[in-house]
Design a protein around this motif. Structure first.
Motif, short mmCIF file in Angstrom:
data_model
loop_
_atom_site.label_atom_id
_atom_site.label_comp_id
_atom_site.label_asym_id
_atom_site.label_seq_id
_atom_site.Cartn_x
_atom_site.Cartn_y
_atom_site.Cartn_z
N ASN A 157 0.87 -1.12 0.22
CA ASN A 157 -0.55 0.21 0.06
C ASN A 157 0.65 0.92 -0.06
OD1 ASN A 157 -2.81 -0.89 0.28
ND2 ASN A 157 -2.31 -1.40 1.96
N PHE A 158 0.27 2.15 -1.01
CA PHE A 158 1.30 2.92 -1.39
C PHE A 158 0.68 4.17 -2.33
CE2 PHE A 158 6.38 5.29 -1.03
CZ PHE A 158 5.99 5.64 -1.03
N TYR A 159 -0.31 4.60 -2.26
CA TYR A 159 -1.07 5.39 -2.76
C TYR A 159 -0.35 6.19 -3.77
CZ TYR A 159 -5.16 2.65 -1.07
OH TYR A 159 -6.43 1.71 -0.71
N GLU A 160 0.56 7.44 -3.33
CA GLU A 160 1.11 7.96 -4.23
C GLU A 160 1.47 7.02 -5.85
OE1 GLU A 160 1.24 7.36 -1.23
OE2 GLU A 160 2.08 9.14 0.20
N LEU A 166 3.79 -7.26 10.69
CA LEU A 166 2.87 -5.73 10.21
C LEU A 166 1.51 -6.16 10.06
CD1 LEU A 166 3.43 -2.99 8.53
CD2 LEU A 166 3.24 -4.45 7.16
N CYS A 213 -1.97 -4.90 9.00
CA CYS A 213 -3.32 -3.66 8.10
C CYS A 213 -4.28 -3.46 8.69
CB CYS A 213 -3.02 -4.26 6.70
SG CYS A 213 -3.78 -3.16 5.53
N TRP A 239 -4.78 -8.46 6.50
CA TRP A 239 -4.01 -9.19 5.91
C TRP A 239 -2.24 -8.51 7.42
CZ3 TRP A 239 0.63 -6.45 4.23
CH2 TRP A 239 0.40 -4.68 3.44
N TRP A 245 12.97 -5.25 9.83
CA TRP A 245 13.04 -4.21 8.89
C TRP A 245 14.54 -4.09 9.77
CZ3 TRP A 245 10.04 -2.43 5.99
CH2 TRP A 245 8.28 -2.70 6.26
N THR A 271 5.13 12.91 4.14
CA THR A 271 5.44 12.47 3.26
C THR A 271 5.36 12.97 1.61
OG1 THR A 271 4.43 9.90 3.50
CG2 THR A 271 5.07 10.36 0.92
N TYR A 323 0.15 12.49 2.29
CA TYR A 323 -0.02 11.87 3.26
C TYR A 323 0.39 12.21 4.78
CZ TYR A 323 -0.27 6.90 4.48
OH TYR A 323 -1.53 5.85 5.54
N GLN A 341 9.28 1.03 -3.53
CA GLN A 341 7.66 0.83 -2.66
C GLN A 341 7.43 0.35 -1.77
OE1 GLN A 341 9.80 -0.92 -4.38
NE2 GLN A 341 9.84 -3.50 -5.11
N ARG A 396 11.12 5.71 6.18
CA ARG A 396 9.48 5.55 6.96
C ARG A 396 9.22 5.66 8.25
NH1 ARG A 396 7.36 -0.15 5.12
NH2 ARG A 396 5.75 0.96 5.63
N PHE A 412 -1.35 1.45 8.28
CA PHE A 412 -1.31 2.88 7.90
C PHE A 412 -0.98 3.92 8.36
CE2 PHE A 412 -5.98 2.92 9.82
CZ PHE A 412 -5.57 3.54 10.45
N GLY A 437 2.31 3.59 9.73
CA GLY A 437 3.62 3.62 8.88
C GLY A 437 3.72 4.67 7.90
N ILE A 438 4.18 5.66 8.10
CA ILE A 438 4.00 6.63 7.45
C ILE A 438 5.20 6.61 6.40
CG2 ILE A 438 4.70 8.77 8.24
CD1 ILE A 438 3.31 10.46 6.67
N LYS A 439 5.34 6.71 4.58
CA LYS A 439 6.18 6.08 4.33
C LYS A 439 7.41 7.26 3.45
CE LYS A 439 4.56 1.29 2.55
NZ LYS A 439 3.55 0.55 1.03
N1 LIG Z 1 3.27 7.33 2.29
C1 LIG Z 1 2.63 6.78 2.60
N2 LIG Z 1 2.43 5.45 3.54
C2 LIG Z 1 1.29 4.38 3.43
C3 LIG Z 1 0.65 4.25 2.89
C4 LIG Z 1 0.58 5.08 1.82
O1 LIG Z 1 -0.52 4.67 0.85
N3 LIG Z 1 1.29 6.24 1.56
N4 LIG Z 1 0.26 3.05 2.99
C5 LIG Z 1 0.13 2.48 4.83
C6 LIG Z 1 -0.72 0.96 4.40
S1 LIG Z 1 -2.07 0.86 4.36
C7 LIG Z 1 -0.26 0.27 5.06
S2 LIG Z 1 -1.00 -1.00 5.42
C8 LIG Z 1 1.88 0.09 5.42
C9 LIG Z 1 2.18 -1.01 3.89
O2 LIG Z 1 3.81 -0.96 3.91
P1 LIG Z 1 4.29 -1.83 3.06
O3 LIG Z 1 3.96 -1.93 1.64
O4 LIG Z 1 5.38 -1.19 3.59
O5 LIG Z 1 3.83 -3.53 3.31
O6 LIG Z 1 2.38 1.65 4.94
C10 LIG Z 1 1.68 2.45 4.75
N5 LIG Z 1 2.25 3.58 4.79
#
Ligand SMILES: Nc1nc2c(c(=O)[nH]1)N[C@H]1C(S)=C(S)[C@@H](COP(=O)(O)O)O[C@H]1N2
Ligand SMILES: [Mo]
Length: 337
Positions: free
Chosen positions: A95-98, A150, A152, A156, A162, A187, A208, A236, A242, A251, A253-255
Motif C-alpha cells: 500500500n503506497f497510494y502515491e 505488520l 494492515c 492481512w 526491518w 510524506t 499523506y 515501494q 519510513r 497505515f 507507518g507513513i512512508k
Molecule cells: N505515504 C504513504 N505511506 C503509507 C501508505 C500510503 O499509501 N502512503 N500506506 C500505508 C498502509 S495502509 C500500509 S498497510 C503500509 C504498507 O507498508 P508496506 O507496503 O511496506 O508493507 O504503509 C502505510 N504507509
C-alpha cells in the motif's frame, strides 16, 4: 541501554527458529551489496536452505547506509517462532497510494522516486529545528534489525525484518520542548514522480500525513526504518525513511518521510480525514473492535492463497500488549479506535 523492552519481544539467540530468521551467506553477500569485505555478519548468516530472503534484489545503497550496516545490531527484536514473509511478497503486495491503489502498483511505479539526496525538515516545538540531510540525521544512532509483525487494517499481515533506528534516539537529538505533545509526519509530495498524486479522481488530500502521541513516538518499539531484509528499503516500501509502529495498523507507518513536526495539538491524519468512522487516530491493533465493514478478529498471513489461506487470530496490540498496553491505561479503546 538502547532498548528497554519486555522479555516477550526481546531476542534470545536460542529462540530464533531456523525458518523464522536466516539468510545464507551467499544470498546476503549477493543481495545486500552493502556488506562489503570486513562487514560483520549476523550470527545466523551461515544457515543454508531456501528462506524468506530468497530473491532479495541487490540494491544501490547510499554510502552512509553501507557504513551503518557494518555496525548493525542484528535481530535486536524478533517475532518468536513466526516465519518471515518472503521478500517477494513484502515488496510486491504494497500500500503506497502515491504510486497507485492496486497492491502491485507501488512495485511497478515507485522506480521514479528519487531518494538521494534526501532531507527531513524538523520543526515546531524543538530546540534544534532545521532541514537535515538524511545521513546527518541518522549519524549518531546505531542501526538495528527488528523483526516485527505488520498488521494492515485490511486484515492481512506479514512478518518483516526491518533495519532502522529507534525514533526516540532521533527525537532526543532535536530536543523536543516541554510543550511538545504529538509528532506529525509528512510524506513527500511530488506529482512529477508520484503518479497517484496526479490522478484527478484521487480522494486523498496530499501529502499523506500521520501522527503519534509523543509517548508513543518515544516508545522503544517505535522505529524509523531505512532498510529491510538486510538491505536498504525498496522504494515501494517507503524509501529512504519510513515509520514502523508494530502495535498499530499499518497505515500509521507513513512512508518516504520529509517532515517531522513536534506539535501541541493532535494532528490530522490522512485516513482519519478520508473516513473518520473507519480509521481513528490511535489505530491500535484490536481484535475486539471491528472495522465497520469487516471483522478485525482474524487476519490473513501472507503468503496466503485460495487453498492455503493461512488465517490466524489477531492479537491485542498485534502481540505487543506486554510492552505497550500501559500507554493506554484508562483510555476507552472502543471510543479511541
Ligand atoms: N505515504 C504513504 N505511506 C503509507 C501508505 C500510503 O499509501 N502512503 N500506506 C500505508 C498502509 S495502509 C500500509 S498497510 C503500509 C504498507 O507498508 P508496506 O507496503 O511496506 O508493507 O504503509 C502505510 N504507509
Ligand atoms: Mo494498511
Amino acid at each position: 541501554m538502547l532498548i528497554k523492552v519486555s522479555q516477550a519481544s526481546a531476542c534470545h539467540e536460542s529462540e530464533i527458529t531456523p525458518q523464522a530468521a536466516y539468510l545464507s551467506r551467499r544470498t546476503l553477500m549477493a543481495g545486500a551489496a552493502a556488506l562489503a569485505a570486513g562487514a560483520s555478519l549476523p550470527a545466523w548468516a551461515d544457515s543454508s536452505s531456501a528462506s524468506a530472503y530468497e530473491g532479495v534484489e541487490p540494491g544501490k545503497p547510499a554510502a552512509w547506509f553501507q557504513e551503518k550496516l557494518k555496525q548493525t545490531h542484528w535481530q535486536a527484536i524478533t517475532a518468536k517462532g513466526e516465519a518471515i514473509t518472503p521478500f517477494k511478497d513484502a515488496t510486491h503486495y504494497n500500500n503506497f497510494y502515491e504510486f497507485g491503489t492496486d497492491k502491485g502498483d507501488p512495485a511497478q511505479n515507485a522506480g521514479s522516486l528519487k531518494t538521494e539526496p534526501w532531507s527531513i525538515v524538523v520543526d515546531g516545538e524543538v530546540g534544534k529545528p532545521g532541514k537535515y540531510a538524511l545521513e546527518d540525521f541518522v549519524k549518531p544512532s546505531q542501526l538495528e534489525e527488528r523483526i516485527y509483525r505488520l498488521r494492515c487494517v485490511e486484515a492481512w499481515s506479514m512478518v518483516i525484518p526491518w533495519l532502522g533506528f529507534p525514533l526516540a534516539s532521533i527525537l532526543k537529538q532535536v530536543e523536543p520542548t516541554s510543550k511538545a505533545r504529538y509528532v506529525r509526519f509528512e510524506t513527500l509530495q511530488d506529482p512529477a514522480t508520484m503518479p497517484g498524486q496526479r490522478s484527478s479522481f484521487s480522494y486523498i488530500q496530499w501529502p499523506y500525513e500521520e501522527g503519534l502521541r509523543l509517548d508513543e513516538a518515544m516508545h522503544p518499539l517505535t522505529l524509523l526504518a531505512v532498510g529491510m531484509y538486510g538491505r536498504e528499503l525498496p522504494n515501494q516500501n517507503g524509501a529512504p525513511l519510513r515509520l514502523i509502529v508494530p502495535w498499530k495498523y499499518g497505515f500509521k507507518g507513513i512512508k518516504s518521510i520529509v517532515r517531522m513536526s513536534l506539535v501541541t495539538e493532535q494532528p490530522r491524519t490522512t485516513w482519519q480525514g478520508i473516513a473518520p468512522d473507519e480509521y481513528g487516530f490511535y489505530a491500535n491493533v484490536n481484535p475486539q473492535v471491528d472495522h465497520p465493514r469487516w471483522t478485525q478478529a482474524r487476519e490473513r498471513r501472507l503468503p496466503s492463497g485460495l487453498f492455503a489461506p493461512n488465517v490466524r487470530e489477531t492479537q491485542m496490540f498485534n502481540g505487543y500488549a506486554e510492552d505497550v498496553a500501559s500507554l493506554y491505561a484508562g483510555l476507552d479503546l472502543r471510543v479511541n479506535y
